[in-house]
Design a protein around this motif. Structure first.
Motif, PDB file in Angstrom:
ATOM      1  N   CYS B 245      -6.519  17.650 -11.970  1.00 34.19           N
ATOM      2  CA  CYS B 245      -5.192  17.637 -11.329  1.00 34.19           C
ATOM      3  C   CYS B 245      -5.178  18.562 -10.120  1.00 34.19           C
ATOM      4  N   LEU B 246      -4.576  18.073  -9.033  1.00 35.87           N
ATOM      5  CA  LEU B 246      -4.506  18.857  -7.801  1.00 35.87           C
ATOM      6  C   LEU B 246      -3.234  19.691  -7.746  1.00 35.87           C
ATOM      7  N   GLY B 247      -2.328  19.465  -8.688  1.00 38.61           N
ATOM      8  CA  GLY B 247      -1.079  20.223  -8.677  1.00 38.61           C
ATOM      9  C   GLY B 247      -0.157  19.835  -7.531  1.00 38.61           C
ATOM     10  N   CYS B 248      -0.305  18.603  -7.063  1.00 40.54           N
ATOM     11  CA  CYS B 248       0.606  18.136  -6.018  1.00 40.54           C
ATOM     12  C   CYS B 248       1.864  17.661  -6.729  1.00 40.54           C
ATOM     13  N   GLY B 249       2.831  17.172  -6.016  1.00 38.89           N
ATOM     14  CA  GLY B 249       4.045  16.748  -6.707  1.00 38.89           C
ATOM     15  C   GLY B 249       4.223  15.247  -6.723  1.00 38.89           C
ATOM     16  N   PHE B 284       4.535  22.114  -9.668  1.00 38.46           N
ATOM     17  CA  PHE B 284       4.386  23.208  -8.702  1.00 38.46           C
ATOM     18  C   PHE B 284       4.329  24.531  -9.452  1.00 38.46           C
ATOM     19  N   ARG B 300      -2.388  24.776 -14.297  1.00 42.88           N
ATOM     20  CA  ARG B 300      -2.080  23.345 -14.201  1.00 42.88           C
ATOM     21  C   ARG B 300      -2.118  22.673 -15.565  1.00 42.88           C
TER      22      ARG B 300
END
Ligand code: SF4
Ligand code: SF4
Ligand code: SF4
Lengths: 314, 352
Positions: B245-249, B284, B300
Motif C-alpha cells: 500500500c502506498l498510503g494514497c487516498g 492518510f 499503513r
C-alpha cells in the motif's frame, strides 16, 4: 530462458545465499492486465515473481529509509530512481542488489479498459499485438499504440545501474518528439487553460505523490498545518499550487518514470509539468536525474558559472 | 429496503432527451460526461447531447452531489471578536441522471450515517432537493462485482425514477419505474407518457437482472467475512498486505460509501473566511494523529485494516448494512492492485 525465469533464478539465488533479506519484484495481479508488487523473502516466494508488459509500478518507491538488504527488480526508468535515491542517501549502494530488466514498454491498462468498456477475462501479448478477450468477444490492439505515453518516447529503456541483468539489452527507442516538445509550441493562453482544466479534476488523493519514489519527505508541505500552506478546498487554483510545489521540489530529481501520472485516477497529464521542468534543468544545467551514478544531482552541485537567467530575469 | 413502485411503463430512447430537457434548460441537470478519454464524471449539463450513455460507471461516484468534496458550512466577514456571520449559499434543486445501482445502494449505506438520530443538515437538505434518475447497467465492467452483495445490476429502490435498459445497447428503450413523488413530478413536467410494458414490469426487470447477473465473472461470496474483525484483527495478514500500500487516498476518495471528513477554516488576509467540510481519508497518516503526537494507527497496516474492515465488517455490525457495494472503483484505481474482492477471499480462507 525468459525474463520471468531469469528473475526467479537470480532472486532465489540471492535469498538462498542470504545476500538479501527480501527481493521486491512483481507478482501476478488479481485481474488481466494487472500485476502487483511482490515482496519475496523465501526461495519459494521467489517462484511467484513474474515479468510482463503490465509490470508498471516503480518499485523504488519502497526503498527510502529501509534498513534491510534488498534485491529489487527495475526497468530503465526505475533504475534511475535507484541511482537518485543513492545520491540522496535514502538507501546505501551496498544495501541494494539491482536486478535490471530491459523494458519494451508498459501497457496502459486504462486505455485498453476504456476502449473495451466490458469485463476482460484474459489478455496476452502475441508478437506486436495485445489480445484482449471477454465473454464471446476478442479484440486485438497494436501493442505500441496502447503503451503509456512516457514509454512510447522513452529514451532510457535499459537500466542504467544493475548488478544482474535479466535479459538482453534492447535497442534504445528513437523516441520522437515528447509530449512536452509538442505542447511547448502552443500559445501560452492555450497552455494555461489546458493546465487549469486538468487541475480542476484533481481530487487531491495524493496518489501522484505517494507513488513517486522521490516524494519521500516525512512531512509533505501539503500536510503541514503550522503553517498551513494549502487548504483542502480542491479548486483548480489550490490544486495547481500543490502541483507546482511538487514539481519544484522535484527539480533535478524527477527521473521521468511516469509513476505519478500512472497512479492518477483522474488521468491528469502530470508528465507535462514534470517533463517541462526536466527539460529546463537539462537545458540549464546539462543534467538528467539518476542517469549517472558518478555525477552529483544538478541542485547538489554549485558552479560559479551556473546559469542564473531565471533569477535575474534575463 | 423494498421497492415502492408507483407506476411503471416503457419509454423510448428519444423520450430520454425529452425527460431531461426541462432540468437541462433550467441548469438543474447533472449527468455523466466523458471529460477525458479515460474519465467519466457527473457534471452539470445544459445540453443533454453532451451526456455519455456509453460508460460502465463514473470515475468519481455521484456521492459528491450529496456530500461534496469541500462544502462551505459557514463564512464570516471582518475579523476581531465579533465577525459578521455569513451563511453559505443554499443548495439548489438538482436532477441527478444516470446513477448506477451500486451507487444507488451507497445512498442507503450512507443514510444511517448522515440521517440517523442526529441528522446531518447538509446531507438532508441535498437529499430533499435532489431527484435521482437511476440507470440500470447493460454490461458488467472490468471491475464490477455488485452482484456479490446481492445488488441487482438493473434496479434500485433509492432512485426516484429507475430506468432499466431493455435491450443492450439501450436502443430498445427503457423500462421506467416511478418510485417516489419526486420521480412522478419529473415525469409529469416532462410530458413523457409511459406505455404499458408487454410483460409485467416486475417480471421484465427480474428477467433482465437474471440475464446480466449470469454474465458476471468476478464472483465472490462475502458471507461471514464480517467475522474477520473479531477473529483476524491481529493477524499478520494486514502487515503483509500493507507492504504494498502506498498510503494514497484513492480507494477512499473514489468509494461511494466512504464518508470521513475534516473541517478546515480558510481565512483571507483581511480576516474574512469560511469553514469547509472536506473529504478526508483514513489511509492518510494524519487522519488519526493526535495533538499529543500519539497516533493510534501508526502504520499503513492499521490504516488499511481499518478501511477494509470498515467496508467488510464495522458498517454491518453498526447498521446492519454492507459497507461495500462492489462498484469496483478502488480495485480499478489502486496503483498497486490491492483488491477488496481478493481480500474477502483471503480473509475467508484464513478463517476456515
Ligand atoms: S494523483 Fe491525480 S487526482 Fe490524485 S492528487 Fe495527484 S493529480 Fe490529483
Ligand atoms: S488505493 Fe491502494 S495504494 Fe492507495 S491507499 Fe488505497 S490500498 Fe493503498
Ligand atoms: S470498497 Fe471499493 S468496491 Fe466497495 S463500494 Fe467502495 S470503492 Fe466500491
Amino acid at each position: 530462458m525468459g525474463t520471468t525465469e531469469k528473475i526467479r533464478e537470480i532472486a532465489a539465488g540471492l535469498l538462498r545465499d542470504g545476500k538479501v533479506d527480501v527481493v521486491i519484484g512483481y507478482g501476478p495481479g488479481t485481474l488481466p492486465l494487472r500485476s502487483t508488487p511482490l515482496f519475496a523473502r523465501t526461495v519459494e516466494e521467489a517462484e511467484r515473481l513474474i515479468w510482463d508488459a503490465t509490470c508498471g509500478n516503480n518499485l523504488a518507491v519502497y526503498l527510502p529509509g529501509r534498513k534491510d538488504r534488498v534485491g529489487i527488480v527495475v526497468k530503465g526508468c526505475d533504475s534511475r530512481a535507484v541511482v537518485q535515491l543513492i545520491h540522496e542517501n535514502q538507501i546505501a549502494r551496498e544495501q541494494v542488489f539491482v536486478i535490471g530488466v530491459p523494458c519494451a514498454g508498459i501497457i496502459d491498462r486504462r486505455q485498453v479498459e476504456a476502449a473495451v468498456e466490458r469485463e476482460i477475462r484474459a489478455a496476452r501479448e502475441e508478437g506486436a499485438e495485445l489480445v484482449v478477450e471477454g465473454d464471446g468477444w476478442s479484440r486485438r490492439f497494436n501493442r505500441e499504440e496502447v503503451l503509456y505515453g512516457a514509454c512510447r518516447t522513452c529514451r532510457h529503456n535499459n537500466p542504467v545501474l544493475y548488478d544482474a541483468l535479466a535479459g538482453e539489452p534492447l535497442p534504445p527507442r528513437d523516441g520522437g518528439p515528447t509530449l512536452v516538445e509538442i505542447w511547448e509550441k502552443k500559445p501560452a493562453g492555450e497552455r494555461r487553460d489546458f493546465i487549469l482544466s486538468e487541475m480542476a479534476r484533481c481530487i487531491r488523493c495524493y496518489a501522484c505523490r505517494n507513488a513517486c519514489p522521490m516524494c519521500y519527505c516525512t512531512e509533505c508541505f501539503v500536510d503541514s498545518s503550522t503553517p498551513r500552506w494549502l487548504g483542502r478546498a480542491t479548486d483548480a487554483g489550490e490544486n495547481l499550487f500543490f502541483q507546482i510545489g511538487r514539481v519544484l521540489h522535484l527539480a533535478g530529481r524527477c527521473v521521468a518514470c511516469g509513476a505519478c501520472s500512472r497512479a492518477c485516477p483522474m488521468d491528469i497529464k502530470l508528465g507535462l509539468l514534470l517533463g517541462k521542468m526536466n527539460k529546463d534543468v537539462l537545458e540549464l544545467f546539462g543534467h538528467e536525474a539518476g542517469l549517472n551514478p558518478e555525477e552529483p544531482p544538478a541542485l547538489n552541485a554549485f558552479r560559479p558559472d551556473d546559469p542564473e537567467t531565471f533569477l535575474l530575469g534575463k | 429496503m423494498s421497492v415502492t413502485t408507483l407506476t411503471a411503463g416503457v419509454m423510448s430512447r428519444e423520450d430520454l432527451a425529452r425527460l431531461l430537457a426541462g432540468p437541462a434548460s433550467e441548469g438543474q441537470l447533472t449527468a455523466p460526461v466523458r471529460v477525458a478519454p479515460e474519465v467519466v464524471l457527473f457534471v452539470p449539463v445544459r445540453d443533454p447531447d453532451a451526456i455519455t450513455l456509453d460508460y460502465v460507471n463514473s470515475t468519481v461516484p455521484p456521492k459528491e452531489y450529496l456530500f461534496p468534496r469541500a462544502e462551505k458550512i459557514l463564512g464570516w466577514r471582518g475579523s476581531g471578536p465579533q465577525p459578521e456571520l455569513v451563511l453559505p449559499p443554499e443548495p439548489q434543486p438538482l436532477v441527478l441522471f444516470g446513477v448506477r445501482p451500486c451507487d444507488l445502494r451507497a445512498i442507503t449505506v450512507l443514510e444511517p450515517v448522515f440521517g440517523g438520530p442526529y441528522p446531518d443538515l447538509y446531507w438532508r437538505r441535498r437529499r430533499e432537493l435532489t431527484t435521482i434518475v437511476g440507470l440500470g447497467c447493460t454490461e458488467p465492467g472490468p471491475y464490477c462485482f455488485c452482484v456479490a452483495w446481492g445488488i441487482s445490476p438493473v434496479a434500485a429502490p433509492e432512485a426516484d425514477l429507475m430506468l432499466t435498459p431493455l435491450e443492450p445497447p439501450a436502443a430498445g428503450g427503457y423500462l421506467v419505474a416511478v418510485q417516489s413523488a419526486k420521480g412522478e413530478e419529473l415525469l409529469r413536467r416532462s410530458g413523457v407518457g409511459l406505455e404499458a410494458a408487454g410483460t409485467e414490469p416486475g417480471v421484465l426487470r427480474e428477467r433482465r437482472a437474471a440475464e446480466l447477473t449470469a454474465r458476471f465473472r468476478r464472483l465472490i461470496d462475502p458471507t461471514g467475512v464480517e467475522r474477520a474483525a473479531e477473529r483476524l484483527f491481529e493477524h499478520p495478514y494486514w502487515r503483509e498486505l500493507a507492504r504494498r500500500c502506498l498510503g494514497c487516498g484513492i480507494c477512499t476518495f473514489l468509494c461511494p460509501t466512504c464518508h470521513c471528513f475534516n473541517v478546515i477554516d480558510r481565512t483571507a488576509p483581511d480576516g474574512s473566511g469560511g469553514r469547509y467540510r472536506c473529504w478526508d481519508s483514513c489511509l492518510f497518516e494524519r487522519f488519526t494523529l493526535q495533538a499529543s503526537g500519539h497516533n493510534p494507527r501508526p502504520t499503513r497496516a492499521e490504516r488499511l485494516r481499518n478501511r477494509l474492515l470498515h467496508k467488510l465488517s464495522y458498517h454491518r455490525t453498526r447498521y446492519g448494512l454492507e459497507g461495500c457495494t462492489g462498484c469496483g472503483r478502488c480495485v480499478a484505481a489502486c496503483p498497486v492492485n490491492i483488491d477488496i474482492a481478493e481480500v474477502v477471499a483471503d480473509l475467508k480462507g484464513l478463517m476456515t
